[in-house]
Design a protein around this motif. Structure first.
Motif, mmCIF file in Angstrom:
data_model
loop_
_atom_site.group_PDB
_atom_site.id
_atom_site.type_symbol
_atom_site.label_atom_id
_atom_site.label_comp_id
_atom_site.label_asym_id
_atom_site.label_seq_id
_atom_site.Cartn_x
_atom_site.Cartn_y
_atom_site.Cartn_z
ATOM 1 N N TRP A 1 0.865 -1.177 0.000
ATOM 2 C CA TRP A 1 0.000 0.000 0.000
ATOM 3 C C TRP A 1 0.901 1.226 0.000
ATOM 4 N N ILE A 2 0.546 2.214 -0.797
ATOM 5 C CA ILE A 2 1.418 3.371 -0.947
ATOM 6 C C ILE A 2 0.705 4.646 -0.547
ATOM 7 N N LYS A 3 1.362 5.394 0.307
ATOM 8 C CA LYS A 3 0.790 6.665 0.770
ATOM 9 C C LYS A 3 0.727 7.634 -0.416
ATOM 10 N N ALA A 4 -0.433 8.286 -0.542
ATOM 11 C CA ALA A 4 -0.612 9.221 -1.658
ATOM 12 C C ALA A 4 -0.334 10.644 -1.232
ATOM 13 N N LYS A 5 0.316 11.378 -2.110
ATOM 14 C CA LYS A 5 0.487 12.803 -1.859
ATOM 15 C C LYS A 5 -0.860 13.478 -2.107
ATOM 16 N N PRO A 6 -1.082 14.643 -1.512
ATOM 17 C CA PRO A 6 -2.399 15.293 -1.644
ATOM 18 C C PRO A 6 -2.820 15.480 -3.105
ATOM 19 N N GLU A 7 -1.855 15.781 -3.978
ATOM 20 C CA GLU A 7 -2.217 16.068 -5.368
ATOM 21 C C GLU A 7 -2.412 14.797 -6.205
ATOM 22 N N HIS A 8 -2.170 13.653 -5.597
ATOM 23 C CA HIS A 8 -2.310 12.401 -6.340
ATOM 24 C C HIS A 8 -3.756 12.205 -6.786
ATOM 25 N N LEU A 9 -3.937 11.857 -8.045
ATOM 26 C CA LEU A 9 -5.278 11.828 -8.618
ATOM 27 C C LEU A 9 -6.138 10.660 -8.145
ATOM 28 N N MET A 10 -5.540 9.490 -7.940
ATOM 29 C CA MET A 10 -6.335 8.348 -7.514
ATOM 30 C C MET A 10 -5.883 7.928 -6.119
ATOM 31 N N GLN A 11 -6.749 8.109 -5.143
ATOM 32 C CA GLN A 11 -6.400 7.664 -3.804
ATOM 33 C C GLN A 11 -7.637 7.287 -3.020
ATOM 34 N N TRP A 12 -7.419 6.385 -2.082
ATOM 35 C CA TRP A 12 -8.519 5.838 -1.307
ATOM 36 C C TRP A 12 -8.153 5.865 0.184
ATOM 37 N N PRO A 13 -9.193 5.971 1.025
ATOM 38 C CA PRO A 13 -8.912 5.930 2.468
ATOM 39 C C PRO A 13 -8.527 4.511 2.897
ATOM 40 N N SER A 14 -7.649 4.449 3.890
ATOM 41 C CA SER A 14 -7.226 3.149 4.409
ATOM 42 C C SER A 14 -6.884 3.339 5.882
ATOM 43 N N PRO A 15 -6.637 2.249 6.592
ATOM 44 C CA PRO A 15 -6.236 2.385 8.005
ATOM 45 C C PRO A 15 -4.940 3.169 8.163
ATOM 46 N N TRP A 16 -4.212 3.354 7.069
ATOM 47 C CA TRP A 16 -2.912 4.034 7.132
ATOM 48 C C TRP A 16 -2.957 5.405 6.480
ATOM 49 N N GLY A 17 -4.185 5.890 6.266
ATOM 50 C CA GLY A 17 -4.372 7.181 5.626
ATOM 51 C C GLY A 17 -4.677 7.022 4.151
ATOM 52 N N MET A 18 -4.725 8.150 3.444
ATOM 53 C CA MET A 18 -5.052 8.108 2.027
ATOM 54 C C MET A 18 -3.894 7.479 1.239
ATOM 55 N N GLY A 19 -4.263 6.646 0.301
ATOM 56 C CA GLY A 19 -3.212 5.984 -0.478
ATOM 57 C C GLY A 19 -3.791 5.166 -1.615
ATOM 58 N N PHE A 20 -2.940 4.342 -2.198
ATOM 59 C CA PHE A 20 -3.392 3.463 -3.285
ATOM 60 C C PHE A 20 -2.610 2.159 -3.193
ATOM 61 N N PRO A 21 -3.171 1.083 -3.782
ATOM 62 C CA PRO A 21 -2.546 -0.227 -3.610
ATOM 63 C C PRO A 21 -1.290 -0.394 -4.459
ATOM 64 N N GLY A 22 -0.398 -1.256 -4.000
ATOM 65 C CA GLY A 22 0.763 -1.634 -4.807
ATOM 66 C C GLY A 22 0.295 -2.535 -5.935
ATOM 67 N N TRP A 23 1.178 -2.780 -6.865
ATOM 68 C CA TRP A 23 0.756 -3.509 -8.054
ATOM 69 C C TRP A 23 0.452 -4.984 -7.764
ATOM 70 N N HIS A 24 1.317 -5.615 -6.987
ATOM 71 C CA HIS A 24 1.219 -7.072 -6.849
ATOM 72 C C HIS A 24 0.016 -7.548 -6.044
ATOM 73 N N ILE A 25 -0.413 -6.716 -5.093
ATOM 74 C CA ILE A 25 -1.473 -7.160 -4.186
ATOM 75 C C ILE A 25 -2.816 -7.342 -4.892
ATOM 76 N N GLU A 26 -3.015 -6.620 -6.004
ATOM 77 C CA GLU A 26 -4.314 -6.732 -6.672
ATOM 78 C C GLU A 26 -4.574 -8.157 -7.164
ATOM 79 N N CYS A 27 -3.553 -8.770 -7.749
ATOM 80 C CA CYS A 27 -3.766 -10.108 -8.297
ATOM 81 C C CYS A 27 -4.005 -11.124 -7.192
ATOM 82 N N SER A 28 -3.292 -10.962 -6.084
ATOM 83 C CA SER A 28 -3.523 -11.869 -4.950
ATOM 84 C C SER A 28 -4.944 -11.709 -4.423
ATOM 85 N N ALA A 29 -5.371 -10.458 -4.291
ATOM 86 C CA ALA A 29 -6.700 -10.195 -3.727
ATOM 87 C C ALA A 29 -7.801 -10.728 -4.642
ATOM 88 N N MET A 30 -7.636 -10.500 -5.923
ATOM 89 C CA MET A 30 -8.697 -10.894 -6.853
ATOM 90 C C MET A 30 -8.708 -12.390 -7.139
#
Length: 493
Positions: free
Chosen positions: A198-227
């Motif tokens: 999971w990667i912390k997003a800078k305020p100006e980052h266009l795609m970000q989601w809330p998480s237990p660790w603040g606003m951010g977006f997922p890393g690349w590899h975790i999506e395939c594991s999750a899906m």
RNA sequence: GGUCCUUUGGCCGAGUGGCUAGGCAAAGCUCUGCAAAAGCUUCUACAGCGGUUCGAAUCCGCUAGGGACCUCCA
């Protein structure tokens, strides 16, 4: 012979036994839709399409999951900065989801032109943010990940103490650590091989989601594991993708699943080899990629002409999926001609009718062996090239029957019917090939009928100047006229 | 540097111990008004060196070339 598949994990062919009899679950890493897919990408998806189709042919109920990566794929080799979508969105002054939509549609269009079947589930990374967060949480809880300023890293060295990190590509951690270049700007990571979940997003980052660790977006590899976990479970039959994904993406997928569920996701890992141009891999970053449309239209400096989607597909099927395939005009031209010859014979075959007479046992045996070979070749790790070779050996037999050089009755009716059926099933249902040339609809067919009629009359009067004029001009237009042995005339555009 | 793959006739490409892969190209013949198509025939290769074996393109070793991955990429 039963189906055997080469497993990257064990580096040998293995007898395929589904985890649940009658059912197959397969996950294939799909495209990252921030730009057009190139031909190399297409090769992988064509390969897995044929695999999917063949598994269905064998009677399995197949759940075929191929994701669309529409978030989380970082631009560089550092776990910071923009992802590919945001970067492209900024450049083109569009919303990231407009980028995603544009290239998703483009991808689907190309897949359709190549006559591949849609997967049974086509999930997106952005549609599974919560699953990815949950999985990340579980990995943290299990002690294999840590947080640094809002970014979650996977602890590779800790993982390797209990499991084998480089198991898929047979690499030792020490070697990997040695071989990895020293990278700047990532002091926050504990280990050099650690990757972000999971990667912390800078305020100006266009795609970000809330998480237990603040606003951010997922890393690349975790999506395939999750899906893959969501749709196929913790353990499933086949996981596929391009060979370039094995060392990093798939290695990390295995690590994530093991760290989360204490189980390796797939029993068999399949990897398709690369498409090369002049011996070097076709890739986006090298800029030597062909776009499908450039190939279809011939609009590219390296191309002498355009090649149809079916020619392209046939070209790829003439090589086993684990071999590299080198792209060249000569090879494509050979495929174009070969496909035409094969398809013409196939068309002839479907129109033949059986009549009983004396059996030529030698021919009977030969035909039977070649036809039964289709399945045997496919069972040997999907050897499409060998199946096509068998088909080509049947071409002279079919054409000889057509020209009366061999009687249909030389083979038994059972064999003749089997030949008709298997050719159809393998060419159309398993390989997904289609009529390569247009027979012409309505008006063209009528005009052709008229021209052929006029030409016939001219020939009857030995007016060859007129008959040749008609034929030559049609040839110049790309319409081929053939005088058949029985006096009839056929044409193809 | 590490991991792994690869080297097949003019070109593309199957093939893991003994039997002709196949396609394209080329040449000849048959058919044809001439073509095209089709049929028949020819071209019979396995990087080099050594080893294992009755026998190797196929197994082992060395040498040479090519490639992929180790950094985003199907």
């Amino acid at each position: 012979m039963a189906l055997e598949i080469y497993n990257t994990l064990t580096r040998k062919k293995e007898l395929f036994t589904p985890l649940e009899p009658g059912y197959v679950g397969i996950y294939v890493c799909g495209p990252t839709v921030y730009s057009d897919v190139h031909l190399g990408n297409c090769r992988t998806f064509i390969s897995f399409d044929v695999i999917y189709r063949y598994l269905k042919y064998l009677g399995y109920k197949v759940r075929y999951v191929r994701n669309i990566t529409d978030a989380g794929h970082l631009e560089g080799d550092r776990d910071e900065g923009d992802d590919k979508f945001s970067k492209m969105a900024r450049r083109e002054k569009l919303e990231p989801m407009e980028i995603v939509q544009r290239y998703t549609l483009g991808f689907r269009e190309v897949m359709q032109l190549l006559n591949t079947l849609p997967p049974t589930i086509e999930p997106t990374a952005t549609g599974h943010i919560s699953e990815q967060i949950e999985m990340t949480q579980q990995i943290i809880a299990n002690g294999y990940a840590y947080e640094k300023e809002g970014t979650i890293y996977f602890d590779v060295e800790k993982y390797d103490k209990e499991k084998t990190y480089g198991i898929l590509t047979n690499r030792k951690l020490e070697d990997l650590l040695e071989g990895t270049r020293e990278l700047g700007g990532q002091e926050e990571k504990k280990g050099r091989l650690d990757f972000a979940l999971w990667i912390k997003a800078k305020p100006e980052h266009l795609m970000q989601w809330p998480s237990p660790w603040g606003m951010g977006f997922p890393g690349w590899h975790i999506e395939c594991s999750a899906m893959s976990n969501k749709y196929l479970g913790k353990r499933f039959d086949l996981h596929g993708g391009g060979m370039d994904l094995a060392a990093t993406h798939h290695t990390n997928e295995i690590a994530q699943n093991e760290a989360c569920f204490n189980e390796s996701p797939a029993q068999i890992w399949m990897h398709t080899n690369m498409l090369t141009v002049n011996g070097t891999r076709m890739s986006k970053s090298l800029g030597n990629g062909f776009l499908p449309h450039e190939l279809f239209t011939g609009n590219h400096p390296l191309l002498e002409q355009g090649y149809s989607p079916m020619t392209t597909k046939f070209f790829m099927l003439q090589t086993q999926y684990r071999s590299t395939l080198d792209f060249s005009n000569e090879a494509l031209q050979a495929s174009e001609k070969g496909l035409k010859r094969l398809w013409d014979a196939y068309t002839v075959l479907q129109k033949l009718t059986y009549t009983a007479d004396t059996i030529d046992s030698e021919l009977e045996e030969k035909v039977l062996k070649l036809v039964n070979g289709f399945e045997e070749c496919m069972n040997d790790d999907f050897n499409t090239a060998k199946v096509l070779a068998n088909m080509f050996e049947l071409v002279p037999v079919i054409n000889s029957i057509k020209d009366g050089l061999i009687k249909v009755s030389a083979i038994t009716e059972t064999t003749f019917t089997l030949l008709q059926e298997k050719m159809k099933v393998f060419l159309e249902d398993v390989f997904g090939l289609q009529q390569a040339t247009e027979e012409g609809s309505g008006k063209l067919a009528n005009v052709m009928e008229l021209l052929i009629d006029i030409r016939k009359e001219a020939k009857a009067k030995k007016d060859f100047a007129t008959s040749d004029k008609i034929r030559n001009q049609l040839t110049a237009m790309g319409i081929v006229v053939k005088d058949e042995k029985d006096g009839s005339v056929s044409w193809s555009a």
